[in-house]
Design an enzyme around this catalytic site. Structure first.
Site, short mmCIF file in Angstrom:
data_model
loop_
_atom_site.label_atom_id
_atom_site.label_comp_id
_atom_site.label_asym_id
_atom_site.label_seq_id
_atom_site.Cartn_x
_atom_site.Cartn_y
_atom_site.Cartn_z
N MET A 169 0.80 -1.20 0.00
CA MET A 169 0.00 0.00 0.00
C MET A 169 0.83 1.26 0.00
O MET A 169 0.30 2.34 -0.13
CB MET A 169 -0.93 0.00 1.21
CG MET A 169 -2.07 -1.01 1.10
SD MET A 169 -3.06 -1.06 2.58
CE MET A 169 -1.98 -1.97 3.69
N THR A 183 -1.93 -8.80 -3.86
CA THR A 183 -1.15 -8.70 -2.63
C THR A 183 -0.53 -7.31 -2.55
O THR A 183 0.28 -6.93 -3.40
CB THR A 183 -0.05 -9.77 -2.59
OG1 THR A 183 -0.67 -11.06 -2.53
CG2 THR A 183 0.84 -9.60 -1.37
N ASP A 184 -0.92 -6.57 -1.54
CA ASP A 184 -0.47 -5.19 -1.33
C ASP A 184 -0.27 -4.99 0.16
O ASP A 184 -0.96 -4.23 0.82
CB ASP A 184 -1.52 -4.22 -1.90
CG ASP A 184 -1.07 -2.77 -1.91
OD1 ASP A 184 0.14 -2.53 -1.75
OD2 ASP A 184 -1.92 -1.89 -2.08
N ILE A 185 0.71 -5.74 0.70
CA ILE A 185 0.88 -5.86 2.15
C ILE A 185 2.12 -5.13 2.60
O ILE A 185 3.23 -5.39 2.11
CB ILE A 185 1.01 -7.35 2.55
CG1 ILE A 185 -0.17 -8.16 1.99
CG2 ILE A 185 1.08 -7.49 4.06
CD1 ILE A 185 0.04 -9.66 2.11
#
Length: 315
Positions: free
Chosen positions: A1, A180-182
């Site tokens: 993010m 996936t945006d971790i």
């Protein structure tokens, strides 16, 4: 993010696509009831992962930028959920657009939620899509729901749990797109950047499904090269999208990886990236093989977090 660099990318959907209504009959472009207005000014509040701030966007009267401990995470325009303001979000938007024919509902698993920008985008551009979001910071989710509420009728379920734990419980072959945006702070956590994690994502995908990942790196790009090698160890088809300056190690920034069991839409993705208002390049095939040359896939036993951003990168 975490978003690096410029953030005035604009829409990822084409201007010819209409703004759809949700199942309640409310146009997604309408401001949600109870949403925070610019007249109320900025907001700062502690959440589980640090200090969350909502800053009004000076160019868009119903848009807000979410920061966590000073790092930009998401930009949400409540009047236009199809607006993607950060470079990395726009590139993920291209992959969402290419996941199925325009407007067709899809099933999406978002690992990492932030202000739910990409979930809003899917709901606005692909009505009736079913989406699940894993966001470990439940206080952040409560803040976002209160100040930047979702439109009625959007099928978005947010789970307050670790992304890997949610992925482990996802039934096999049930998801069209895993994103996936971790980030823990401004770094990708090690346990969500391994071959074992990627294998779980591949298991969750339905036939023809795709996997997309947002990471950050700079300088020698050791983390990015390892991540590309990790995806190539699990998927036969992989590509990478990034600013050429990031690929040359000239600046710290976001890189997007996409993977699938079937051929990716490389030509159309390349055209969309080339038409953006900032530089971007797609690496695939021989170019990606050269990029990953000598890199070793990360495993649960060997993985490390992504590098921390250089001092002052968010100023």
């Amino acid at each position: 993010m975490v978003a690096m660099g410029r953030n005035r990318a604009g829409r990822a959907r084409t201007d010819s696509e209409p703004t759809p209504a949700d199942s309640s009959g409310t146009a997604p472009g309408a401001a949600a009831g109870g949403a925070r207005t610019h007249a109320q000014g900025p907001l700062a509040r502690p959440v589980d992962s640090g200090l969350a701030e909502l800053l009004p966007d000076r160019d868009r009267p119903l848009a807000w930028t979410l920061l966590l401990d000073g790092a930009p995470q998401s930009l949400v325009d409540l009047a236009d959920p199809a607006y993607l303001g950060f470079e990395y979000q726009r590139r993920l938007g291209h992959l969402i657009d290419l996941a199925a024919p325009p407007g067709k509902p899809i099933t999406v698993l978002h690992l990492g939620g932030g202000a739910l920008t990409l979930a809003r985008y899917v709901a606005a551009t692909r009505p009736r899509s079913r989406q699940q979001v894993a966001e470990i910071d439940t206080a952040l989710t409560e803040l976002v729901r209160a100040e930047l509420p979702l439109e009625r009728g959007w099928q978005i379920k947010v789970r307050g749990a670790d992304a890997r734990a949610v992925l482990e419980r996802t039934p096999e072959g049930t998801v069209d797109l895993v994103i996936t945006d971790i980030f823990a702070g401004a770094q990708v956590p090690a346990h969500c950047a391994t071959a074992e994690f990627t294998t779980l994502a591949a298991r969750a995908l339905a036939p023809g499904g795709r996997y997309a990942v947002n990471i950050t790196d700079g300088s020698a790009l050791l983390f990015a090269r390892s991540q590309a090698a990790t995806l190539r160890a699990v998927f036969p088809e992989v590509c990478l999208v990034a600013d050429p300056a990031v690929l040359r190690g000239k600046r710290f920034g976001n890189l997007i990886l996409a993977a699938a069991q079937n051929p990716l839409p490389i030509d159309e993705l390349g055209r969309r990236v080339a038409s953006d208002s900032y530089l971007g390049r797609v690496e695939h095939g021989r170019g990606l093989a050269d990029f990953t040359a000598g890199a070793v896939p990360a495993t649960d036993a060997t993985a490390a977090p992504s590098p921390a951003p250089p001092p002052g990168v968010f100023r």
